[in-house]
Scaffold this active site. Structure first.
Site, mmCIF file in Angstrom:
data_model
loop_
_atom_site.group_PDB
_atom_site.id
_atom_site.type_symbol
_atom_site.label_atom_id
_atom_site.label_comp_id
_atom_site.label_asym_id
_atom_site.label_seq_id
_atom_site.Cartn_x
_atom_site.Cartn_y
_atom_site.Cartn_z
ATOM 1 C CB ALA A 212 0.675 59.348 -3.490
ATOM 2 C CB THR B 27 2.593 63.397 -16.208
ATOM 3 O OG1 THR B 27 3.614 63.289 -17.196
ATOM 4 C CG2 THR B 27 1.617 62.245 -16.425
ATOM 5 C CG ASP B 28 4.970 65.944 -20.339
ATOM 6 O OD1 ASP B 28 5.048 64.838 -19.768
ATOM 7 O OD2 ASP B 28 5.973 66.556 -20.762
ATOM 8 C CD GLU B 29 5.662 60.100 -19.507
ATOM 9 O OE1 GLU B 29 5.221 58.959 -19.722
ATOM 10 O OE2 GLU B 29 6.809 60.318 -19.084
ATOM 11 C CE1 TYR C 112 3.417 58.011 -13.977
ATOM 12 C CE2 TYR C 112 4.165 58.854 -16.100
ATOM 13 C CZ TYR C 112 3.830 59.069 -14.780
ATOM 14 O OH TYR C 112 3.902 60.340 -14.256
ATOM 15 C CE LYS D 186 0.039 61.135 -12.676
ATOM 16 N NZ LYS D 186 0.068 61.408 -11.200
ATOM 17 C CE LYS E 139 10.912 58.695 -12.633
ATOM 18 N NZ LYS E 139 10.726 58.016 -11.381
ATOM 19 C CG LEU E 140 18.174 60.868 -19.037
ATOM 20 C CD1 LEU E 140 18.569 59.655 -19.860
ATOM 21 C CD2 LEU E 140 17.751 62.000 -19.967
ATOM 22 C CB VAL F 159 21.785 56.563 -24.854
ATOM 23 C CG1 VAL F 159 20.871 57.395 -25.743
ATOM 24 C CG2 VAL F 159 22.653 57.455 -23.971
HETATM 25 P P1 NAD Z 1 8.340 59.516 -7.020
HETATM 26 O O1 NAD Z 1 8.212 58.143 -7.594
HETATM 27 O O2 NAD Z 1 9.680 60.080 -6.742
HETATM 28 O O3 NAD Z 1 7.501 59.590 -5.642
HETATM 29 C C1 NAD Z 1 6.259 59.004 -5.469
HETATM 30 C C2 NAD Z 1 5.935 59.027 -3.979
HETATM 31 O O4 NAD Z 1 4.615 58.491 -3.798
HETATM 32 C C3 NAD Z 1 6.874 58.168 -3.127
HETATM 33 O O5 NAD Z 1 7.244 58.862 -1.961
HETATM 34 C C4 NAD Z 1 6.031 56.934 -2.787
HETATM 35 O O6 NAD Z 1 6.405 56.329 -1.564
HETATM 36 C C5 NAD Z 1 4.634 57.526 -2.758
HETATM 37 N N1 NAD Z 1 3.596 56.531 -3.046
HETATM 38 C C6 NAD Z 1 3.553 55.647 -4.072
HETATM 39 N N2 NAD Z 1 2.446 54.889 -4.004
HETATM 40 C C7 NAD Z 1 1.758 55.313 -2.917
HETATM 41 C C8 NAD Z 1 0.518 54.942 -2.344
HETATM 42 N N3 NAD Z 1 -0.230 53.956 -2.863
HETATM 43 N N4 NAD Z 1 0.099 55.609 -1.233
HETATM 44 C C9 NAD Z 1 0.844 56.597 -0.689
HETATM 45 N N5 NAD Z 1 2.043 56.974 -1.186
HETATM 46 C C10 NAD Z 1 2.490 56.352 -2.291
HETATM 47 O O7 NAD Z 1 7.501 60.449 -8.004
HETATM 48 P P2 NAD Z 1 7.788 61.955 -8.464
HETATM 49 O O8 NAD Z 1 8.714 61.949 -9.616
HETATM 50 O O9 NAD Z 1 8.088 62.774 -7.270
HETATM 51 O O10 NAD Z 1 6.335 62.339 -9.038
HETATM 52 C C11 NAD Z 1 5.326 62.826 -8.155
HETATM 53 C C12 NAD Z 1 4.063 63.077 -8.947
HETATM 54 O O11 NAD Z 1 4.325 64.008 -10.006
HETATM 55 C C13 NAD Z 1 3.490 61.833 -9.626
HETATM 56 O O12 NAD Z 1 2.090 61.879 -9.529
HETATM 57 C C14 NAD Z 1 3.937 61.970 -11.076
HETATM 58 O O13 NAD Z 1 3.029 61.332 -11.937
HETATM 59 C C15 NAD Z 1 3.923 63.469 -11.253
HETATM 60 N N6 NAD Z 1 4.855 64.014 -12.252
HETATM 61 C C16 NAD Z 1 6.174 63.672 -12.233
HETATM 62 C C17 NAD Z 1 7.060 64.245 -13.157
HETATM 63 C C18 NAD Z 1 8.525 63.906 -13.152
HETATM 64 O O14 NAD Z 1 9.241 64.350 -14.044
HETATM 65 N N7 NAD Z 1 9.048 63.176 -12.190
HETATM 66 C C19 NAD Z 1 6.560 65.150 -14.102
HETATM 67 C C20 NAD Z 1 5.198 65.473 -14.093
HETATM 68 C C21 NAD Z 1 4.355 64.909 -13.158
HETATM 69 O O1 DAU Z 2 7.176 63.868 -18.797
HETATM 70 C C1 DAU Z 2 6.910 63.738 -17.435
HETATM 71 C C2 DAU Z 2 7.327 62.352 -16.992
HETATM 72 O O2 DAU Z 2 8.753 62.361 -16.976
HETATM 73 C C3 DAU Z 2 6.775 61.964 -15.635
HETATM 74 O O3 DAU Z 2 5.382 61.883 -15.719
HETATM 75 C C4 DAU Z 2 7.349 60.615 -15.185
HETATM 76 O O4 DAU Z 2 6.917 60.316 -13.879
HETATM 77 C C5 DAU Z 2 8.857 60.702 -15.209
HETATM 78 O O5 DAU Z 2 9.403 59.421 -14.898
HETATM 79 C C6 DAU Z 2 9.364 61.154 -16.579
HETATM 80 O O6 DAU Z 2 9.121 60.139 -17.587
HETATM 81 P P1 DAU Z 2 10.193 59.820 -18.733
HETATM 82 O O7 DAU Z 2 9.967 58.463 -19.229
HETATM 83 O O8 DAU Z 2 10.263 60.930 -19.718
HETATM 84 O O9 DAU Z 2 11.547 59.920 -17.831
HETATM 85 P P2 DAU Z 2 12.857 58.987 -17.760
HETATM 86 O O10 DAU Z 2 13.823 59.686 -16.865
HETATM 87 O O11 DAU Z 2 12.520 57.571 -17.467
HETATM 88 O O12 DAU Z 2 13.393 59.052 -19.249
HETATM 89 C C7 DAU Z 2 13.688 60.299 -19.875
HETATM 90 C C8 DAU Z 2 14.156 59.997 -21.291
HETATM 91 O O13 DAU Z 2 15.421 59.342 -21.238
HETATM 92 C C9 DAU Z 2 13.225 59.057 -22.055
HETATM 93 O O14 DAU Z 2 13.203 59.453 -23.422
HETATM 94 C C10 DAU Z 2 13.894 57.697 -21.911
HETATM 95 C C11 DAU Z 2 15.376 58.045 -21.847
HETATM 96 N N1 DAU Z 2 16.212 57.126 -21.045
HETATM 97 C C12 DAU Z 2 15.822 56.869 -19.764
HETATM 98 C C13 DAU Z 2 16.551 56.016 -18.969
HETATM 99 C C14 DAU Z 2 16.119 55.719 -17.541
HETATM 100 C C15 DAU Z 2 17.363 56.570 -21.575
HETATM 101 O O15 DAU Z 2 17.718 56.846 -22.739
HETATM 102 N N2 DAU Z 2 18.103 55.742 -20.781
HETATM 103 C C16 DAU Z 2 17.738 55.424 -19.502
HETATM 104 O O16 DAU Z 2 18.452 54.622 -18.840
#
Ligand code: NAD
Ligand code: DAU
Length: 337
Positions: A80, A123-125, A149, A153, A188-189, A205
């Protein structure tokens, strides 16, 4: 039979993990999710009726609720979070509340209940940004988060580390790179570009489009988390990643190619403030210790993902129209954020 409390199981990655636990293991699952804008019950329609699955709507900052849920579970896997960088730039406060405060509340409850393993999904971020020739992030790379963000984290990672150092709590941290796959929220992208291309709308972009991310198919990430849950050493951090670095513009072009849409749809827009240039993960530790490595070829995974969005128009149309939030309002009869 063991029971796992999964937080955020209605989001993109959490729902994939819950589905994997129910379909491929014998664990029982309690899914605690607040159903924010990013949480969607439809993500788990296919397993919602399973007798080993239970959904609880609530927030991880709710100390009473999480204390109750932690009693009787063997492990916690904590997804979460507020997860979108652009939203954190607009308003950091929900990120601090959920990602920092919520994680501490959950840690306290899990420790009080004597939970045997606590996996924190990070996350790697948290490592910041790499230059072009830099080596990939290792688990020992100092944290240098650049967005609110990422900072929230990193804060949660530090609290998890402190629980290990101070109380000897059996915690494990995973840090993964960018995920893609079915059910990813269309901010997301990859889903955003896919849906815009399908609708003939411009593909925005950021900057010069040459920022690099390390992409991993969501199922591979979830298998890595499962390996860490079952075999990881408490107190350790494990990097997970796809070993698949791509510039954003390359991905956008690939999506257009897969869909047979024209490159004229690409529109360069203002850059994201503080936009990290490059992420890349070194994953030797998890390969060596736990025998995990990513399995999905990027082109094949992207084609599968794009096809999923073509086949599940109703899923994303309901999100874009806000219909699914209406459903929650009817179902739960209360104000949602
Ligand atoms: P997401 O935004 O799709 O989902 C987040 C979920 O958490 C949702 O279902 C939301 O309702 C729930 N949530 C938010 N706040 C809450 C709270 N206060 N209490 C209970 N539930 C709550 O996120 P995701 O992309 O599935 O990412 C999940 C986890 O993985 C996160 O911790 C994120 O930092 C990590 N992560 C994501 C990525 C990525 O590329 N998406 C990469 C590495 C790590
Ligand atoms: O690296 C892991 C992370 O990846 C997770 O921890 C985050 O939860 C997840 O949201 C994601 O973060 P990014 O910022 O890398 O993802 P996003 O999809 O927002 O963007 C990916 C790349 O694309 C980034 O360089 C920004 C760019 N982008 C994104 C959007 C939404 C665009 O160029 N245009 C866009 O409209």
């Amino acid at each position: 039979m063991k029971t796992i409390l999964v937080t955020g199981g209605c989001g993109f990655i959490g729902s994939c993990f819950v589905r994997m636990l129910i379909r491929e293991t014998g664990y029982s699952v309690v899914n605690l999710d607040a159903l924010t804008y990013a949480g969607n019950l439809a993500n788990l329609d296919d397993i919602a009726g399973d007798r080993r699955y239970r959904f609880v709507r609530g927030r991880i900052e709710d100390a009473g609720l999480v204390a109750e849920l932690c009693r009787g579970v063997d492990a916690v896997v904590h997804f979460a979070a507020e997860s979108h960088v652009d939203r954190s730039i607009e308003d950091a406060s929900p990120f601090v509340t959920t990602n920092v405060l919520g994680t501490q509340v959950l840690l306290d409850a899990a420790r009080a209940a004597g939970v045997q393993r606590f996996v924190h999904v990070s996350t790697d971020e948290v490592y910041g940004s790499l230059g072009q020739g830099d080596p990939p992030f290792e688990e020992t790379t100092p944290l240098a988060p650049n967005s609110p963000y990422a900072a929230s984290k990193a804060g949660s990672d530090m609290l998890v580390r402190a629980a290990w150092k101070t109380y000897g709590m059996p915690v494990l941290i995973t840090r993964c790179s960018n995920n893609y796959g079915p059910y990813q929220f269309p901010e997301k992208l990859i889903p955003l570009m896919t849906i815009n291309a399908l609708e003939g709308r411009p593909l925005p972009v950021y900057g010069d489009g040459r920022n690099v991310r390390d992409w991993i198919f969501v199922d591979d990430h979830c298998r890595g988390i499962l390996a860490v849950l079952e075999k990881g050493r408490p107190g350790e951090v494990y990097n997970l990643g796809g070993e698949c670095e791509k510039e954003n513009i390359e991905i956008v072009r690939l999506i257009l190619e897969i869909l047979g849409k024209p490159e004229e749809l690409i529109q360069y827009v203002d850059d994201r403030p503080g936009h990290d240039r490059r992420y890349a993960m070194a994953i030797e530790k998890v390969k060596r210790e736990l025998g995990w490595s990513p399995a999905t070829d990027f082109r094949a995974g992207l084609e599968r993902t794009v096809q999923w969005y073509c086949d599940h128009r109703q899923w994303w149309e309901q999100i874009l129209s806000g219909e699914y939030m209406e459903f929650y309002r009817r179902q739960y009869g209360e104000r949602l954020q």
